[in-house]
Motif scaffolding. Structure first.
Motif, PDB file in Angstrom:
ATOM      1  N   SER A 315      -5.711   8.896   9.845  1.00 60.57           N
ATOM      2  CA  SER A 315      -5.166   8.400  11.223  1.00 60.57           C
ATOM      3  C   SER A 315      -4.925   9.698  12.047  1.00 60.57           C
ATOM      4  O   SER A 315      -4.992   9.966  13.201  1.00 60.57           O
ATOM      5  CB  SER A 315      -4.294   7.260  11.327  1.00 60.57           C
ATOM      6  OG  SER A 315      -2.943   7.528  10.799  1.00 60.57           O
ATOM      7  N   GLN A 316      -3.948  10.457  11.353  1.00 59.88           N
ATOM      8  CA  GLN A 316      -3.454  11.647  11.905  1.00 59.88           C
ATOM      9  C   GLN A 316      -4.493  12.713  12.424  1.00 59.88           C
ATOM     10  O   GLN A 316      -4.426  13.310  13.345  1.00 59.88           O
ATOM     11  CB  GLN A 316      -2.187  12.325  11.111  1.00 59.88           C
ATOM     12  CG  GLN A 316      -0.920  11.326  11.171  1.00 59.88           C
ATOM     13  CD  GLN A 316       0.188  11.660  10.046  1.00 59.88           C
ATOM     14  OE1 GLN A 316      -0.529  12.529   8.879  1.00 59.88           O
ATOM     15  NE2 GLN A 316       1.322  11.696  10.036  1.00 59.88           N
ATOM     16  N   SER A 320      -5.128  13.945  16.019  1.00 61.75           N
ATOM     17  CA  SER A 320      -5.467  15.438  16.020  1.00 61.75           C
ATOM     18  C   SER A 320      -6.827  15.745  16.843  1.00 61.75           C
ATOM     19  O   SER A 320      -6.897  16.618  17.976  1.00 61.75           O
ATOM     20  CB  SER A 320      -5.165  16.386  14.976  1.00 61.75           C
ATOM     21  OG  SER A 320      -5.268  17.570  15.134  1.00 61.75           O
ATOM     22  N   TRP A 321      -7.997  15.163  16.177  1.00 61.55           N
ATOM     23  CA  TRP A 321      -9.200  15.631  16.715  1.00 61.55           C
ATOM     24  C   TRP A 321      -9.473  15.178  18.074  1.00 61.55           C
ATOM     25  O   TRP A 321      -9.966  15.832  19.092  1.00 61.55           O
ATOM     26  CB  TRP A 321     -10.320  14.987  16.000  1.00 61.55           C
ATOM     27  CG  TRP A 321     -11.881  15.415  16.434  1.00 61.55           C
ATOM     28  CD1 TRP A 321     -12.559  16.577  15.840  1.00 61.55           C
ATOM     29  CD2 TRP A 321     -12.503  14.776  17.139  1.00 61.55           C
ATOM     30  NE1 TRP A 321     -13.859  16.386  16.491  1.00 61.55           N
ATOM     31  CE2 TRP A 321     -13.724  15.407  17.130  1.00 61.55           C
ATOM     32  CE3 TRP A 321     -12.499  13.518  18.035  1.00 61.55           C
ATOM     33  CZ2 TRP A 321     -14.824  14.818  18.290  1.00 61.55           C
ATOM     34  CZ3 TRP A 321     -13.378  13.147  18.897  1.00 61.55           C
ATOM     35  CH2 TRP A 321     -14.603  13.737  19.067  1.00 61.55           C
ATOM     36  N   ALA A 322      -8.840  13.954  18.350  1.00 63.26           N
ATOM     37  CA  ALA A 322      -9.081  13.509  19.666  1.00 63.26           C
ATOM     38  C   ALA A 322      -8.338  14.354  20.930  1.00 63.26           C
ATOM     39  O   ALA A 322      -8.760  14.452  21.987  1.00 63.26           O
ATOM     40  CB  ALA A 322      -8.608  11.862  19.619  1.00 63.26           C
TER      41      ALA A 322
END
Length: 805
Positions: A315-316, A320-322
């Motif tokens: 989820s992290q 981060s990608w988002a």
């Protein structure tokens, strides 16, 4: 960094004991050795990838990491260090190196024989030298070299700046024997440890004059007599380079060159990965990385669940990608930079892990042990009952398991101050003190006047003292405590006293109701802790918590002091710089400030300790029973701090508080241990084949000097007795080895009973070694055979080509 303490010019000068701060080996479990048991404990074998010489290739260079360039090449000077010992071992004669069992063994490269040929009226030792033994300039090794070294070290000529001379002062004369290859040494009085002398042996060109001894041998050795010669030393590169000795008469050195390279402990993982070094003492963290590197071999070179980014959850990662691809340009830029930084870290880590696959971790038990030192000079620990209570509160098995268990090494508490498991003469003498027993520890404290309500009582006109003082101060002429003149109890008396203490503990326990104990425990958990970086109080705060498993490697438990023979007196220089030595080299008790070094125990901003009543701590005469526990703060000392935290929790259970002070590694020894500015401390001593000589200064009864200072030699606990001294003296003069060992066992029992030093465990030894190298690694007790070290040949290594460095 190894801190060794051998003051120059003390009342009893001594030899330095060779301490190679390297690692130790395949691990059979130590045989059980109960209190008072016989010599049944087996040592852990060395782990050096042994190989026959014919399977080792000729040529190549090996790089060996050391902590720093040697301060001097003269092993008899005060600032000699572990690098001095390591390097001179390849360059100079050692007549009786230690073997795998920790015994001195005749070295046939230099001696055909050496033995006592006369005992009356004087002890005479006859050395018969190897007929081929020559110095690198072609001159025979002979009597002139022995004579020059004796005159330099016997202590009669102050022009020679020497840190040690034990044994040499007992020599009456040295003569040529029947021919030039025989040396007769006559002693003025018997000396059991004569095999310790003339190692290393220097040429007469070094020991023949004060100038050559003091200055000439510091930066170079022009004449040597080992499998290697000194080729060069480069301070800019941090290297000492040895080359094969063309005049060496023994087995030819396999390596062309052997380079000792200064690499700090924190930089060794990188040095191994980039190929800078082939051999290095390492800590447990580096050992773990090497183990993981081998585990990940089949994962396309990618680390599995470790390294940078391994803690990031799916989820992290998605978040981060988002953020990196979101519409918020500022946030995206920050996220992209962070992701790029992490990507580079992952690539670099993976590259290092791939390189670390070329190394193996050699492990054993180092010939050194870690102890808890109890400073008996003043304060609560001046009372022998308080010291014994502290000692009996310790679960030494748990402490040993904490350090050795995670490494797969036998977690057996050490039972002797004077021998390690596997050495002849080892016997568990801890029965003289008694096993861990909380009730008896509490009874001892109650007998000494420390009670739950004692901190609230007004001071009385009484002083803490031993039971002997309370009964009128009767002195046992043979055994008086070094600090208070207290009579030392016999083992039978101690057993009777323990029974009485146990009954008293049960009586005292009725004074504390279950509700009171529950409240004390709750108060202890709820009180605010002083968590300043340098200091915190244990006993009135939250328990230090379950510390991370202490996995001590050679580079981790680094506070090792050398008692006498081969490791040198680095600590003397540190103490002299700190101004804690008198002119004669003795540690002056009056030099330290009351309560320790200024600012050492109460850093700015430290929270005041909670009231004693809120802690459930013991007290007396309006004072709480709180001990100053000094520990090193450096990154390589994490395991010692973990052990210290566990000890603090154990002491809290018997009502003893600990004020833990974390100090910089560089000042840990000079400003605290040597100067006596501590109550509790953890440091180590190396093993020795000569306990009668090397153990004497460590446990000698401190002596008052005319100026009011205290001459402690190397007895930094300031606890000793006349009887212990007498046993050491008798053993040093006893030429019957079996009888000498029995005397040492008696001395060890007395040292246990005095409770100034509590051995905890033998230190682990971890060494990273290039997998293609043979006959090097964790040597344990034994000295390296430098001429056998080398890279396996093609057939033995199973590789297409020899490795060239």
């Amino acid at each position: 960094m190894s801190h060794v303490g051998v003051p120059r010019g003390t009342v009893r000068k001594r030899r330095s004991l060779a301490l190679l701060t390297t690692g130790v080996l395949t691990i059979p479990v130590l045989a059980g050795c109960s209190s008072g048991g016989e010599e049944t404990a087996r040592g852990v074998p060395q782990d050096i990838a042994p190989a026959a010489r014919e399977t080792v290739a000729d040529g190549s260079t090996a790089n060996w990491a050391v902590d720093a360039l040697p301060a001097t090449f003269n092993a008899f000077q005060a600032d000699a260090d572990s690098a001095t010992t390591r390097i001179t071992g390849a360059l100079l004669p050692t007549l009786f190196p230690m073997d795998r069992t920790g015994q001195p063994k005749l070295n046939p490269d230099y001696l055909e024989s050496a033995k006592v040929i006369e005992r009356e009226p004087r002890q005479v030792v006859l050395y018969k030298l190897n007929q081929q033994a020559v110095w690198s300039d072609g001159r025979e090794i002979g009597a002139p070299d022995f004579v020059a070294q004796w005159r330099a070290l016997r202590g009669k000529d102050s022009a020679f700046w020497t840190a040690r001379n034990s044994g040499y002062e007992r020599i009456e004369k040295i003569e040529r024997g029947a021919d030039d290859l025989q040396v007769r040494v006559t002693f003025s009085k018997p000396y059991a440890d004569w095999r310790s002398l003339f190692s290393p042996l220097y040429p007469k060109e070094v020991t023949g004059s004060p100038d050559a001894f003091n200055d000439g041998a510091r930066t170079t050795l022009k004449t040597t007599a080992g499998p290697f010669v000194l080729k060069s030393m480069s301070k800019s590169k941090g290297t000492v380079t040895l080359a094969r000795n063309p005049r060496w008469w023994g087995d030819k050195a396999k390596l062309d060159t052997l380079v000792f390279r200064a690499v700090a402990a924190k930089d060794r993982t990188q040095a191994l990965a980039d190929g800078t070094v082939d051999i290095a003492d390492i800590d447990a963290a580096t050992a773990d990385r090497i183990t993981l590197a081998h585990r990940d071999r089949g994962s396309n070179g990618q680390p599995l669940n470790h390294g940078p980014g391994s803690e990031i959850t799916p989820s992290q990662a998605l978040r981060s990608w988002a953020q990196a691809h979101g519409s918020d340009e500022d946030a995206a830029e920050i996220a992209q930079a962070a992701r790029e930084k992490n990507r580079k870290a992952v690539v670099a880590y993976a590259t290092e892990q791939k390189a670390l696959r070329d190394f193996a971790v050699r492990k054993s038990l180092e010939p050194a042990y870690t102890q808890l030192a109890l400073n008996g000079e003043s304060g609560p620990l001046a009372d022998d009952r308080v010291r014994r209570a502290v000692a009996r509160a310790l679960d030494r098995q748990e402490l040993a398991q904490t350090v050795l268990g995670p490494l797969g090494l036998p977690a057996k508490p050490l039972g002797s101050h004077l021998a390690l498991a596997g050495q002849p003469g080892y016997k568990d003498g801890s029965g003289a003190l008694g096993e861990q027993n909380t009730k008896e520890a509490q009874a001892l404290l109650a007998d000494a006047g420390w009670t739950r309500g004692g901190a609230a009582e007004p001071p009385k006109d009484t002083k803490a003292g031993s039971e002997a003082e309370k009964k009128g101060g009767k002195d046992d002429e043979e055994d008086k405590d070094a600090k208070t003149g207290k009579a030392e109890k016999t083992e039978t008396e101690k057993s009777e006293k323990s029974e009485k203490d146990g009954k008293k503990a049960e009586e005292d326990s009725t004074e504390d109701s279950a509700a009171e104990r529950k409240k004390a425990d709750q108060d202890s958990e709820d009180s605010a802790a002083s968590r300043d970086e340098g200091l915190y109080i244990v006993g009135g705060d939250d328990k230090p918590g379950a510390p991370a498993p202490a996995t001590v490697g050679s580079a981790s438990a680094v506070h090792v002091l050398a008692p006498a023979r081969t490791a040198a007196a680095q600590g003397t220089v540190l103490r002299r710089q700190a101004g804690v030595l008198g002119e004669d080299g003795a540690v002056a008790a009056t030099d330290k400030q009351p309560g320790g070094a200024a600012g050492a125990y109460a850093p700015v901003g430290t929270a005041a300790p909670a009231p004693a009543a809120a802690k459930g701590q013991l007290g007396k005469d309006g004072k709480t029973l709180t001990l100053r526990f000094v520990l090193p703060s450096g990154p390589g000392s994490q395991s010692l701090r973990s052990v210290g935290d566990k000890i603090a929790v154990m002491l809290e259970k018997i009502g003893v508080g600990t004020e833990i002070t974390k100090v910089p590694d560089e000042s840990y020894f000079k400003d605290h241990i040597a100067s006596g500015a501590y109550d509790l401390a953890l440091y180590s001593w190396p093993a020795t084949a000569y306990p009668a000589t090397d153990g004497r200064p460590i446990y000698a009864k401190p002596e008052p000097a005319t100026d009011g200072s205290l001459l402690v030699e190397q007895n930094y606990t300031r606890v000793g007795t006349d009887h212990i001294d007498q046993l050491f003296d008798k053993a040093a003069a006893e030429l019957d080895e079996k009888a000498a060992r029995e005397l040492m066992k008696q001395a060890d029992a007395r040292i246990w009973a005095a409770a100034g030093s509590i051995p905890l465990f033998q230190r682990p030894q971890l060494v990273a070694v290039d997998k293609k190298l043979a006959n090097v690694g964790a040597f344990g007790f034994a000295a390296p055979r430098y001429q056998d070290i080398g890279f396996k040949n093609r057939q033995a290594a199973g590789s297409p080509a020899d490795r060239k460095k």
